[in-house]
Design a protein around this motif. Structure first.
Motif, PDB file in Angstrom:
ATOM      1  N   GLN A 129       2.311   9.679 -10.402  1.00  0.00           N
ATOM      2  CA  GLN A 129       1.487   9.428 -11.590  1.00  0.00           C
ATOM      3  C   GLN A 129       2.034   8.263 -12.422  1.00  0.00           C
ATOM      4  O   GLN A 129       2.108   8.320 -13.649  1.00  0.00           O
ATOM      5  N   ILE A 130       2.399   7.206 -11.710  1.00  0.00           N
ATOM      6  CA  ILE A 130       2.892   5.984 -12.346  1.00  0.00           C
ATOM      7  C   ILE A 130       1.818   4.912 -12.208  1.00  0.00           C
ATOM      8  O   ILE A 130       1.320   4.654 -11.107  1.00  0.00           O
ATOM      9  N   HIS A 131       1.458   4.303 -13.309  1.00  0.00           N
ATOM     10  CA  HIS A 131       0.386   3.304 -13.325  1.00  0.00           C
ATOM     11  C   HIS A 131       0.978   1.927 -13.636  1.00  0.00           C
ATOM     12  O   HIS A 131       1.696   1.757 -14.630  1.00  0.00           O
ATOM     13  N   THR A 132       0.667   0.958 -12.789  1.00  0.00           N
ATOM     14  CA  THR A 132       1.136  -0.403 -13.006  1.00  0.00           C
ATOM     15  C   THR A 132       0.174  -1.369 -12.326  1.00  0.00           C
ATOM     16  O   THR A 132      -0.814  -0.965 -11.711  1.00  0.00           O
ATOM     17  N   SER A 133       0.464  -2.649 -12.425  1.00  0.00           N
ATOM     18  CA  SER A 133      -0.438  -3.669 -11.898  1.00  0.00           C
ATOM     19  C   SER A 133      -0.136  -3.984 -10.440  1.00  0.00           C
ATOM     20  O   SER A 133       0.950  -3.679  -9.917  1.00  0.00           O
ATOM     21  N   GLN A 186       0.827  -1.202   0.000  1.00  0.00           N
ATOM     22  CA  GLN A 186       0.000   0.000   0.000  1.00  0.00           C
ATOM     23  C   GLN A 186       0.863   1.255   0.000  1.00  0.00           C
ATOM     24  O   GLN A 186       0.547   2.243  -0.677  1.00  0.00           O
ATOM     25  N   TRP A 187       1.971   1.213   0.741  1.00  0.00           N
ATOM     26  CA  TRP A 187       2.903   2.346   0.788  1.00  0.00           C
ATOM     27  C   TRP A 187       3.467   2.604  -0.607  1.00  0.00           C
ATOM     28  O   TRP A 187       3.523   3.749  -1.067  1.00  0.00           O
ATOM     29  N   ILE A 188       3.872   1.538  -1.289  1.00  0.00           N
ATOM     30  CA  ILE A 188       4.417   1.675  -2.644  1.00  0.00           C
ATOM     31  C   ILE A 188       3.351   2.174  -3.606  1.00  0.00           C
ATOM     32  O   ILE A 188       3.609   3.063  -4.440  1.00  0.00           O
ATOM     33  N   ALA A 189       2.142   1.624  -3.507  1.00  0.00           N
ATOM     34  CA  ALA A 189       1.049   2.041  -4.391  1.00  0.00           C
ATOM     35  C   ALA A 189       0.758   3.533  -4.227  1.00  0.00           C
ATOM     36  O   ALA A 189       0.550   4.248  -5.220  1.00  0.00           O
ATOM     37  N   ASN A 190       0.771   4.022  -2.997  1.00  0.00           N
ATOM     38  CA  ASN A 190       0.533   5.453  -2.757  1.00  0.00           C
ATOM     39  C   ASN A 190       1.635   6.306  -3.355  1.00  0.00           C
ATOM     40  O   ASN A 190       1.365   7.362  -3.947  1.00  0.00           O
ATOM     41  N   ARG A 191       2.884   5.858  -3.220  1.00  0.00           N
ATOM     42  CA  ARG A 191       4.008   6.617  -3.773  1.00  0.00           C
ATOM     43  C   ARG A 191       3.971   6.636  -5.305  1.00  0.00           C
ATOM     44  O   ARG A 191       4.271   7.657  -5.930  1.00  0.00           O
ATOM     45  N   LEU A 192       3.611   5.524  -5.889  1.00  0.00           N
ATOM     46  CA  LEU A 192       3.496   5.475  -7.347  1.00  0.00           C
ATOM     47  C   LEU A 192       2.378   6.393  -7.828  1.00  0.00           C
ATOM     48  O   LEU A 192       2.506   7.067  -8.864  1.00  0.00           O
ATOM     49  N   ARG A 193       1.291   6.424  -7.077  1.00  0.00           N
ATOM     50  CA  ARG A 193       0.158   7.283  -7.438  1.00  0.00           C
ATOM     51  C   ARG A 193       0.563   8.761  -7.401  1.00  0.00           C
ATOM     52  O   ARG A 193       0.187   9.542  -8.278  1.00  0.00           O
ATOM     53  N   LEU A 194       1.347   9.124  -6.400  1.00  0.00           N
ATOM     54  CA  LEU A 194       1.807  10.505  -6.296  1.00  0.00           C
ATOM     55  C   LEU A 194       2.704  10.885  -7.475  1.00  0.00           C
ATOM     56  O   LEU A 194       2.726  12.046  -7.896  1.00  0.00           O
TER      57      LEU A 194
END
Length: 343
Positions: free
Chosen positions: A158-162, A148-156
């Protein structure tokens, strides 16, 4: 008052406290918490910052002097006191209590250091400062929290992945948020459009990390003996601690044992993979290992793993990577169970 790192930025939107206690063994969280506090302090006029470090030469009266002195250029200041062990000693404890009894609205004092135990948290100085301030415990983020921590950082960014790619990154950086942040920071440079699939991320991590214990484990599960040994000795040449490799082997042994035991109880692998949250990209590796290993093969590994762990703790092994090679061969399996480890 205790505030966890993921809520700390939100907390700083209000009035700042006179004391902040930032301790833990996760450096990325500590760095971010201190940076967030510095930013909030500057916004509220704390333009001056002093840094002190408690070591064998440190004089505790210097903290009192620093808290009472003011710069010609700023009327408000933040003092950062690094307390590596989290234990200030008798003189330091008395000084901190004294400082807490004479708070200055124009001074913020930040104590930071490594992980502290209950003995420190129950001490008089800690309770006194905590009552007037904020304690931020910075502990390793693991499992689903790490994803979840990584997903939030990627979202910030603007990186989209699976979700599978996020799990791969989490596995690669487990126990090291600093490495995870470094990986995330480089992704916009490699993929400017912000779209990254699993294979692209896998390649990007591989290029950066070269050989690592996670790659070793995958090759080990696949049953490639030659490549396993080659990678193992490459890890030795790169200075990887043997205890890290042993940790990875023990974790995979535990997973294989649970899968094999449940499988023999009549449970289907597909359901087990879902229950144990084993991603599809790794299911074929576990299936291959389970097909070639019997339950008795897996059970024979446990005392060997335990013996090596004990040997490493006692520093009784001259060539630990030779013994790690021995253990890796048991995952193939090779008929080495009766060979005694060389210590």
């Amino acid at each position: 008052m205790q505030v966890y790192p993921n809520r700390f930025a939100e907390h700083l939107n209000g009035q700042l406290k006179p004391f902040y206690l930032i301790f833990g063994d996760e450096p990325q969280q500590k760095i971010e918490a201190i940076e967030q506090l510095r930013h909030a302090a500057r916004q509220q006029g704390f333009d001056e910052r002093q840094s002190l470090q408690v070591d064998s030469q440190f004089q505790w009266h210097s903290l009192i002097e620093a808290s009472q002195s003011m710069s010609l250029f700023s009327s408000r200041q933040m003092i950062e006191l690094e307390l590596p062990s989290g234990k200030p000693g008798t003189e330091g404890s008395k000084t901190l209590v004294t400082v807490a009894e004479h708070t200055n609205p124009d001074t913020i004092i930040v104590l930071h250091g490594d992980k502290i135990g209950r003995d420190v948290q129950n001490s008089k100085w800690f309770k006194t400062l905590d009552k007037q301030g904020v304690y931020v415990p910075c502990y390793p983020v693991e499992g689903r929290q790490l994803q979840q921590w990584i997903a939030n950082r990627l979202r910030l960014r603007q990186i989209h992945t699976s979700a599978e790619a996020i799990a791969l990154l989490a596995e690669h950086c487990e126990g090291n948020l600093l490495a995870a942040q470094q990986e995330i920071d480089k992704l916009p440079l490699l993929f400017p459009d912000g779209q990254i699939d699993f294979k692209q991320l896998q390649q990007a991590i591989g290029d950066h990390a070269r050989f690592n214990v996670f790659q070793l484990v995958d090759v080990l599960l696949s049953g490639d003996i030659n490549k396993t040994i080659k990678m193992l000795y490459r890890l030795e040449s790169e200075g990887i601690e043997p205890v890290v490799v042993l940790w990875a082997l023990t974790r995979e042994w535990q997973t294989l044992y649970e899968l094999k035991f449940a499988q023999q109880q009549g449970q289907s692998l597909s359901q087990l993979y879902k229950t144990m949250r084993i991603w599809q990209s790794r299911q074929s590796l576990y299936s291959a290992a389970l097909q070639r290993l019997s339950l008795s093969d897996i059970e024979l590994m446990q005392p060997k793993l335990a013996a090596l762990d004990q040997g490493l703790k006692q520093s009784a092994i001259a060539r630990p990577f030779v013994e790690l090679s021995h253990l890796c061969l048991l995952f193939m399996p090779m008929p080495l169970a009766q060979i005694q480890l060389d210590y």
